[in-house]
Design an enzyme around this catalytic site. Structure first.
Site, PDB file in Angstrom:
ATOM      1  N   CYS A   1      44.005  41.975  29.619  1.00 50.11           N
ATOM      2  CA  CYS A   1      45.030  41.714  28.482  1.00 50.11           C
ATOM      3  C   CYS A   1      44.076  40.953  27.277  1.00 50.11           C
ATOM      4  O   CYS A   1      42.852  40.805  27.574  1.00 50.11           O
ATOM      5  CB  CYS A   1      46.185  40.813  28.655  1.00 50.11           C
ATOM      6  SG  CYS A   1      47.083  41.257  30.261  1.00 50.11           S
TER       7      CYS A   1
ATOM      8  N   ASP B   1      50.093  39.464  40.006  1.00 42.88           N
ATOM      9  CA  ASP B   1      49.171  38.317  40.330  1.00 42.88           C
ATOM     10  C   ASP B   1      49.383  37.116  39.333  1.00 42.88           C
ATOM     11  O   ASP B   1      49.212  36.061  39.769  1.00 42.88           O
ATOM     12  CB  ASP B   1      47.807  39.063  40.215  1.00 42.88           C
ATOM     13  CG  ASP B   1      47.277  39.486  38.893  1.00 42.88           C
ATOM     14  OD1 ASP B   1      48.215  39.971  38.084  1.00 42.88           O
ATOM     15  OD2 ASP B   1      46.113  39.810  38.586  1.00 42.88           O
TER      16      ASP B   1
END
Length: 659
Positions: free
Chosen positions: A2, A98
């Site tokens: 990201c 995660d």
């Protein structure tokens, strides 16, 4: 993977439009969605590249009561094991991501959680009730994290261009950062090439409150004292390397909710990765390779041989010098720093090929040379150490002629020069003896700069002083590896040539050789198992001899290279070069002497950029890229010009009125 951004202000509520502008500069890092969280003191944002828990992994994310918030860039590859451990301790999960594991790991272990992570990350955790912001970056600096601090206010992001979305952040060159780049090929964290812009060092965390900004390490490269390595048996160490690397590859190839491909360079490192995938998984493998129209740089025959052996679905992109020149302004815009080589440009084109075929994730062989001593600089250091024991020996000095056989102008073709150049600074008391020739050669760039009070006289002293005190007990190879892991690896290999060229096309890179357990094992090995005489990566070859063809296993080391000056002045010259190198623009930037720049440009045009020596190639790239940084980031703000919309779906959680 990201892009993350945020603003912390203890005196004012951050503007939500500011975080939107920052995220718009990071849209290439996350085209699959975006999110914003804001309260009275912090705004956190993320642009998402959805890879794990595609549906449920939206960020920013919080714990159950909203007292802890996170924005996260990266992957925690052992999140499954950590989730089981945390669940047994009473933690409850709402997703399979995660990211949520990090939140609960922070609640359970606080900053001790980072030592437990096996992954690559840059993240920000906001403890709402305690009014604390925690920033963290992975051990070796795979993922970037930049910040700007000013009077109780912190602005941070995955890339500098997002920070420059804030008009209150000044834009000017840091000459110490430039001097580091023109010595080490990159700055040394926390410094960057921009005044006031810092980067969080790899393996560090920052704890930020109204009263303090505290940065500390949770990991540093360590090596055992010479002769005190845990395991001296080569075969046992080769078995351990094989076991750990297989597991590292499996974690990175299989722990993804989207397909994963592999880069295939033609060398040992990527061949090992691809071979492990083929042998130890049952998932069809697509491989991607970079080829060059110039045969001096092309490794196509080796790439195809390995792809055919493994039966992969193979894809290639062939790059010519003109392609590099055309792409270079965009390369610099993503790298956000001057470059001394054009090699990142073909990597940008390779990641574009992977993305065109629908891949968001690739595994690559980066890190093997640093971890298992594969670079020529380590061989060079070994020979210089050999000569240093008896500098007057003609026989010992002649060994230096063997260096860099792959170069068109190899030192062996000029023995007297090789012995004089590599025979300098032969001091056994110098912990950086291995790197002095490279640093001295690169630092010659500084002779072309303009006189200025802010230019440092030497930047190597600070780096050497930062070496661990116990380095005096290390083997010389270990000291050389520490320097490489601190300079070239995070600053250039994983940044300019890695993360930036991958994420420019929304592709995540995963690096099995930089797995936590692989690195820890390799750092404990006897140096002779990594560099046996002049045989680099010896233990790695021993570990995987049965999976590789003889032609690749015994192939002499050839580093990845690409055309440099010829990419701008050859038959397909880049028209924009004349603009950025115009004398008035060089003078306005104030970094290089206009007369020296003009002289070098005339030489490049006369030769068409061809048959130029290493120093002139570096000078050409340094000048052109620095002028591009000046135009794009000092005169401009790093944006591409057109406003980029935030990726949908967009989630906004605004708690500012209730804080």
């Amino acid at each position: 993977m990201c892009g993350i951004a945020g603003v912390l202000s203890f005196d004012n509520t951050p503007e939500i439009d500011m975080i939107r502008r920052m995220l718009s500069r990071l849209s290439h890092r996350g085209p699959d969605g975006s999110g914003i969280y804001r309260d009275a003191h912090v705004a956190l944002g993320q642009t998402r590249l959805a890879i794990v828990d595609v549906v449920g992994g939206t960020q920013p994310m919080s714990n159950e009561d909203g007292s802890v918030w996170i924005t996260f860039n990266g992957e925690i590859f052992n999140h499954v094991e950590l989730r089981s451990e945390l669940a047994a301790l009473g933690h409850r999960f709402r997703s399979h991501s995660d990211t949520e594991v990090i939140v609960h790991a922070w609640e359970q272990w606080q900053e001790g959680c980072f030592a437990r992570f096996n992954g690559q990350w840059a993240l920000a955790i906001w403890e709402r009730d305690r009014q604390r912001l925690i920033l963290s970056r992975d051990r070796l600096g795979v993922r970037p994290l930049y910040l700007f601090r000013d009077r109780g206010r912190i602005v941070f992001a995955s890339e500098v261009k997002a920070i420059f979305a804030d008009p209150g952040v000044p834009r000017s060159f840091d000459r110490v950062g430039l001097a580091e780049t023109m010595t080490f090929w990159s700055t040394i964290a926390p410094r960057t090439v921009f005044v006031g812009i810092e980067q969080l060092p790899p393996g560090h965390l920052a704890v930020i409150t109204r009263e303090s900004y505290d940065v500390r390490a949770f990991w540093r490269p360590e090596f055992p004292p010479l002769g005190q390595e845990e395991q001296q048996d080569l075969e046992r160490n080769a078995d351990d390397v094989r076991e750990r690397l297989i597991e590292a590859v499996r974690l990175r190839f299989l722990r993804s909710d989207v397909p994963v491909a592999a880069y295939l360079s033609g060398g040992i490192d990527s061949a090992v990765i691809a071979a492990v995938i083929s042998r130890y998984t049952d998932v069809p493998l697509h491989t991607f390779s970079l080829r060059f129209s110039d045969v001096d740089f092309d490794e196509g025959p080796f790439q195809r041989r390995m792809a055919e052996r493994l039966g992969t679905e193979h894809h290639e992109v062939t790059v010519c010098a003109g392609d590099i020149g055309a792409a270079f302004p965009e390369v610099v815009r993503h790298a956000e720093t001057p470059l001394l080589r054009a090699a990142p440009a073909p990597m940008l084109l390779l990641s574009a090929l992977a993305r065109e075929h629908g891949y968001k994730v690739v595994v690559t062989g980066e890190g093997a040379d640093e971890v298992f001593a594969g670079y020529d600089i380590f061989r060079e250091g070994r020979l210089r150490e050999f000569v240093a024991r008896d500098p007057d020996s003609a026989v010992r000095a002649s060994a230096l002629d063997l260096l860099y056989p792959w170069m068109a102008r190899a030192p062996g073709q000029a023995p007297a020069f090789a012995r004089e150049f590599f025979g300098r600074n032969l001091s056994a008391d110098d912990p950086a003896m291995s790197h002095r020739p490279r640093w001295d050669s690169t630092a010659s760039l500084l002779a072309l700069t303009t006189p200025h009070a802010d230019w440092p006289t030497d930047v190597t002293g600070g780096l050497v002083a930062a070496m661990p005190a116990q380095n005096s007990a290390w083997d010389p190879l270990s000291r050389a590896q520490w320097l490489e892991m601190t300079t070239l690896l995070p600053g250039y290999i994983l940044a300019s040539q890695g993360d930036r060229m991958l994420m420019a096309n929304s592709v995540e890179g995963r690096f099995p050789f930089l797995d936590r357990d692989v690195v820890d094992l390799a750092n404990r090995l006897p140096s002779r198992h990594k560099l046996l005489g002049m045989d680099e990566k010896h233990v790695l070859k021993r570990a995987f001899w049965d999976l590789l063809p003889e032609s690749i296993l015994t192939r002499p080391k050839q580093p990845y290279r690409s055309p440099d000056a010829s990419a701008f002045f050859g038959n397909e010259s880049a028209p924009w070069v004349d603009e950025v190198m115009a004398p008035d623009e060089v003078a306005a930037a104030g970094i290089f002497e206009p007369a020296a720049a003009a002289s070098l440009m005339r030489k490049c045009r006369r030769k068409g950029g061809a048959r130029m020596g290493n120093t002139d190639n570096m000078r050409t790239l340094a000048m052109i890229s620095t002028q591009l940084v000046y135009r794009q980031f000092i005169l401009g703000d790093g944006s591409s010009g057109a406003a980029q919309p935030l990726a949908e779906p967009l989630t906004v959680i605004d708690r500012a009125a209730h804080s």
